[in-house]
Design a protein around this motif. Structure first.
Motif: not given
Length: 254
Positions: A242-246
């Motif tokens: 999820a961090l990567a997507e953000k």
């Protein structure tokens, strides 16, 4: 070969609600497989790539896709590698998808370019995939990277001191070569969910023993670092993804 597991496999109903629905929603969100497209899939014979091949075979019937499988024999593991290639050829017959097998001298390339085997293999795989896709007019190359791979990638970038953009990990879709996109349809699935997929569809796979060798940093992260983090902070893999997507959204990457 089937992988042993310690948890109960899902029922068909549970699988459809939890796993299949993720794949469908992810594909729609990122427009990975336009109707009538031509897709070249990188298939090693491992669990992720077998899942990818089967998923694409289903989508080919639904969307009128042209799907071909490409197996790259790295010339590193002797008869084991030969058996991987034979397995992929049989998988193509089972799924009704044509298969091409190409050979690469990864060891020679690594020595000639002063690279490690892992990096040399990765570079040569993408070069061969891009070249074959352009030559045969494929609009996309598909790989079987999944959520655990994404979490590993983010951690590796952190360990190596990556820039903010590097923490965005792998994109669901990016340019690979002129006119060719690289797509990753399995990114929403965890490794366990990929195993669920194989069990529900009664699909076997190959196991590359080099993926257990801790001399490769990614294997160390996969087999030692992430399990420790997951034990201490359950759900860390999903949070890293999820961090990567953000980060991708913040830096203008999709």
């Amino acid at each position: 070969m089937k992988t042993r597991r310690t948890r109960r496999p899902p029922s068909r109903k549970e699988f459809a609600a939890r796993t299949w629905s993720k794949l469908v929603a992810f594909e729609k969100r990122h427009a990975l497989l336009p109707d009538g497209g031509r897709v070249l899939a990188a298939i090693s014979g491992g669990p992720d790539s077998v899942c990818l091949a089967h998923w694409l075979s289903v989508q080919a019937r639904k969307k009128g896709l042209t799907v071909r499988l490409l197996h790259i024999h790295h010339g590193l593991r002797g008869r084991e590698a030969d058996r991987d290639a034979a397995f992929v050829a049989k998988l193509g017959v089972k799924l009704g998808l044509p298969v091409a097998i190409v050979r690469a001298d990864v060891k020679g390339l690594a020595q000639a370019r002063g690279l490690g085997l892992e990096e040399a293999g990765r570079k040569e795989r993408y070069r061969l995939l891009a070249a074959r896709a352009r030559r045969a007019h494929f609009s996309a190359v598909a790989t079987g990277h999944q959520l655990d791979d994404q979490a590993e990638t983010v951690l590796l970038h952190l360990l190596r001191g990556a820039s903010l953009e590097g923490l965005g990990g792998m994109s669901p879709r990016r340019n690979l070569a002129p006119g060719v996109a690289l797509i990753r349809p399995l990114l929403p699935l965890t490794r366990d969910e990929v195993q669920d997929y194989l069990e529900v569809h009664d699909l076997g796979s190959r196991q590359d023993r080099s993926n257990s060798d801790p001399k490769f940093t990614r294997n160390w992260v996969r087999r030692e670092v992430l399990p420790l983090l997951e034990k201490r902070a359950p759900g860390v893999k999903e949070r890293l993804a999820a961090l990567a997507e953000k980060v991708r959204a913040a830096t203008g990457r999709t």
